[in-house]
Design a protein around this motif. Structure first.
Motif, mmCIF file in Angstrom:
data_model
loop_
_atom_site.group_PDB
_atom_site.id
_atom_site.type_symbol
_atom_site.label_atom_id
_atom_site.label_comp_id
_atom_site.label_asym_id
_atom_site.label_seq_id
_atom_site.Cartn_x
_atom_site.Cartn_y
_atom_site.Cartn_z
ATOM 1 N N MET A 40 0.808 -1.221 0.000
ATOM 2 C CA MET A 40 0.000 0.000 0.000
ATOM 3 C C MET A 40 0.839 1.269 0.000
ATOM 4 S SD MET A 40 -3.446 -0.868 2.153
ATOM 5 C CE MET A 40 -2.779 -1.259 3.749
ATOM 6 N N GLU A 41 2.179 1.146 -0.124
ATOM 7 C CA GLU A 41 3.014 2.340 -0.149
ATOM 8 C C GLU A 41 2.737 3.138 -1.419
ATOM 9 O OE1 GLU A 41 5.144 -0.823 -0.438
ATOM 10 O OE2 GLU A 41 4.345 -1.089 1.569
ATOM 11 N N GLY A 42 2.735 4.435 -1.285
ATOM 12 C CA GLY A 42 2.593 5.299 -2.441
ATOM 13 C C GLY A 42 1.170 5.606 -2.853
ATOM 14 N N LEU A 43 0.183 5.065 -2.154
ATOM 15 C CA LEU A 43 -1.200 5.380 -2.489
ATOM 16 C C LEU A 43 -1.536 6.783 -2.001
ATOM 17 C CD1 LEU A 43 -3.051 2.051 -1.597
ATOM 18 C CD2 LEU A 43 -2.455 2.905 -3.868
ATOM 19 N N PRO A 44 -2.328 7.529 -2.752
ATOM 20 C CA PRO A 44 -2.677 8.891 -2.336
ATOM 21 C C PRO A 44 -3.797 8.942 -1.291
ATOM 22 C CG PRO A 44 -3.645 8.416 -4.469
ATOM 23 C CD PRO A 44 -2.805 7.219 -4.096
ATOM 24 N N PHE A 45 -4.166 7.784 -0.724
ATOM 25 C CA PHE A 45 -5.214 7.718 0.291
ATOM 26 C C PHE A 45 -4.899 6.549 1.210
ATOM 27 C CE2 PHE A 45 -6.430 5.494 -3.551
ATOM 28 C CZ PHE A 45 -6.790 4.239 -3.100
ATOM 29 N N GLU A 46 -5.584 6.487 2.362
ATOM 30 C CA GLU A 46 -5.389 5.426 3.344
ATOM 31 C C GLU A 46 -6.566 4.463 3.273
ATOM 32 O OE1 GLU A 46 -3.194 4.780 6.040
ATOM 33 O OE2 GLU A 46 -1.775 6.291 5.353
ATOM 34 N N PRO A 47 -6.464 3.390 2.489
ATOM 35 C CA PRO A 47 -7.593 2.466 2.379
ATOM 36 C C PRO A 47 -7.681 1.519 3.572
ATOM 37 C CG PRO A 47 -5.788 1.676 1.051
ATOM 38 C CD PRO A 47 -5.357 3.008 1.622
ATOM 39 N N ASP A 48 -8.895 1.100 3.858
ATOM 40 C CA ASP A 48 -9.119 0.028 4.820
ATOM 41 C C ASP A 48 -8.487 -1.223 4.218
ATOM 42 O OD1 ASP A 48 -10.193 -2.244 6.121
ATOM 43 O OD2 ASP A 48 -12.091 -1.244 6.497
ATOM 44 N N PRO A 49 -7.669 -1.954 4.968
ATOM 45 C CA PRO A 49 -7.037 -3.154 4.414
ATOM 46 C C PRO A 49 -8.041 -4.201 3.914
ATOM 47 C CG PRO A 49 -6.045 -2.588 6.515
ATOM 48 C CD PRO A 49 -7.229 -1.686 6.328
ATOM 49 N N GLN A 50 -9.280 -4.183 4.445
ATOM 50 C CA GLN A 50 -10.300 -5.133 4.004
ATOM 51 C C GLN A 50 -11.080 -4.642 2.783
ATOM 52 O OE1 GLN A 50 -10.772 -8.319 5.064
ATOM 53 N NE2 GLN A 50 -8.811 -7.831 6.024
ATOM 54 N N ALA A 51 -10.899 -3.381 2.398
ATOM 55 C CA ALA A 51 -11.610 -2.838 1.231
ATOM 56 C C ALA A 51 -11.112 -3.526 -0.037
ATOM 57 C CB ALA A 51 -11.394 -1.331 1.137
ATOM 58 N N VAL A 52 -12.004 -3.655 -1.005
ATOM 59 C CA VAL A 52 -11.666 -4.304 -2.267
ATOM 60 C C VAL A 52 -10.939 -3.313 -3.167
ATOM 61 C CG1 VAL A 52 -12.599 -5.411 -4.342
ATOM 62 C CG2 VAL A 52 -13.596 -5.905 -2.097
ATOM 63 N N ALA A 53 -9.714 -3.669 -3.512
ATOM 64 C CA ALA A 53 -8.922 -2.853 -4.429
ATOM 65 C C ALA A 53 -9.352 -3.120 -5.870
ATOM 66 C CB ALA A 53 -7.437 -3.148 -4.259
ATOM 67 N N HIS A 54 -9.558 -4.395 -6.186
ATOM 68 C CA HIS A 54 -9.972 -4.774 -7.540
ATOM 69 C C HIS A 54 -10.569 -6.177 -7.484
ATOM 70 C CE1 HIS A 54 -10.077 -4.673 -11.869
ATOM 71 N NE2 HIS A 54 -9.492 -5.851 -11.920
ATOM 72 N N SER A 55 -11.616 -6.365 -8.257
ATOM 73 C CA SER A 55 -12.217 -7.693 -8.348
ATOM 74 C C SER A 55 -12.712 -7.903 -9.768
ATOM 75 C CB SER A 55 -13.373 -7.838 -7.349
ATOM 76 O OG SER A 55 -14.385 -6.893 -7.636
ATOM 77 N N THR A 56 -12.774 -9.168 -10.149
ATOM 78 C CA THR A 56 -13.321 -9.515 -11.455
ATOM 79 C C THR A 56 -14.186 -10.756 -11.327
ATOM 80 O OG1 THR A 56 -11.367 -10.840 -12.020
ATOM 81 C CG2 THR A 56 -11.416 -8.563 -12.826
ATOM 82 N N LEU A 57 -15.266 -10.755 -12.084
ATOM 83 C CA LEU A 57 -16.100 -11.929 -12.242
ATOM 84 C C LEU A 57 -16.150 -12.191 -13.737
ATOM 85 C CD1 LEU A 57 -17.957 -14.157 -11.214
ATOM 86 C CD2 LEU A 57 -19.848 -12.508 -11.279
ATOM 87 N N VAL A 58 -15.472 -13.265 -14.144
ATOM 88 C CA VAL A 58 -15.384 -13.608 -15.561
ATOM 89 C C VAL A 58 -16.494 -14.596 -15.877
ATOM 90 C CG1 VAL A 58 -13.924 -14.581 -17.376
ATOM 91 C CG2 VAL A 58 -12.889 -13.239 -15.527
ATOM 92 N N LEU A 59 -17.370 -14.181 -16.787
ATOM 93 C CA LEU A 59 -18.500 -14.985 -17.222
ATOM 94 C C LEU A 59 -18.319 -15.344 -18.691
ATOM 95 C CD1 LEU A 59 -21.274 -12.737 -15.640
ATOM 96 C CD2 LEU A 59 -20.359 -14.864 -14.718
ATOM 97 N N PRO A 60 -19.018 -16.353 -19.189
ATOM 98 C CA PRO A 60 -18.909 -16.656 -20.615
ATOM 99 C C PRO A 60 -19.292 -15.461 -21.501
ATOM 100 C CG PRO A 60 -20.005 -18.449 -19.480
ATOM 101 C CD PRO A 60 -19.845 -17.335 -18.477
ATOM 102 N N ALA A 61 -20.177 -14.587 -20.997
ATOM 103 C CA ALA A 61 -20.648 -13.465 -21.800
ATOM 104 C C ALA A 61 -19.818 -12.200 -21.632
ATOM 105 C CB ALA A 61 -22.103 -13.166 -21.460
ATOM 106 N N GLY A 62 -18.917 -12.143 -20.664
ATOM 107 C CA GLY A 62 -18.132 -10.937 -20.440
ATOM 108 C C GLY A 62 -17.583 -10.873 -19.038
ATOM 109 N N VAL A 63 -17.092 -9.708 -18.675
ATOM 110 C CA VAL A 63 -16.428 -9.511 -17.386
ATOM 111 C C VAL A 63 -17.091 -8.360 -16.645
ATOM 112 C CG1 VAL A 63 -14.254 -8.901 -16.245
ATOM 113 C CG2 VAL A 63 -14.225 -10.334 -18.300
#
Length: 140
Positions: A40-63
């Motif tokens: 988390m070094e260098g981020l311009p904000f202090e995120p909650d460590p449990q917060a989602v930074a990025h997620s993906t759900l890959v489906l046959p029809a798209g993401v």
């Protein structure tokens, strides 16, 4: 490098719950990365460590991709009709299965799924997170 287009949704601290719910409804491959799992070094904000930074759900029809919105004091309402996630399926029964799962999971019908004036099937559902899902399929 090939091109792709994904839907990205920033939710107010409920991204993990939403993505897990959508995974239960639609299946696919789910990946969730929390801020605590990243350097988390260098981020311009202090995120909650449990917060989602990025997620993906890959489906046959798209993401579907998403992350927790970093609250900057602005109010971004989720439920509305200015946007929707349009899911085109093969049969009305398949659409009804997804619709039932979203409604059973705390969603509500925005527009009943029925044959539209143009001949195809169409309907809208708001899931429990306020996201509008539109379902469409050609006449069988």
């Amino acid at each position: 490098m090939s091109h792709s287009l994904a839907t990205y949704v920033a939710l107010p601290g409920t991204t993990a719950e939403a993505m897990e719910h959508w995974h239960e409804v639609f299946g696919g491959e789910l990946n969730i990365l929390r801020y605590g799992d990243t350097p988390m070094e260098g981020l311009p904000f202090e995120p909650d460590p449990q917060a989602v930074a990025h997620s993906t759900l890959v489906l046959p029809a798209g993401v579907i991709a998403g992350g927790d919105a970093m609250d900057d004091g602005k109010d971004y309402p989720l439920q509305g009709t200015a946007y929707s996630l349009l899911y085109t399926v093969d049969t009305p029964d398949e659409a009804r299965t997804y619709i039932d799962k979203l409604v059973d999971g705390g969603g509500s019908i925005g527009m009943p799924f029925e044959q539209a004036p143009w001949g195809d099937w169409y309907g809208q559902i708001f899931d429990r997170f306020g996201v509008m899902w539109a379902f469409s399929c050609e006449t069988d």
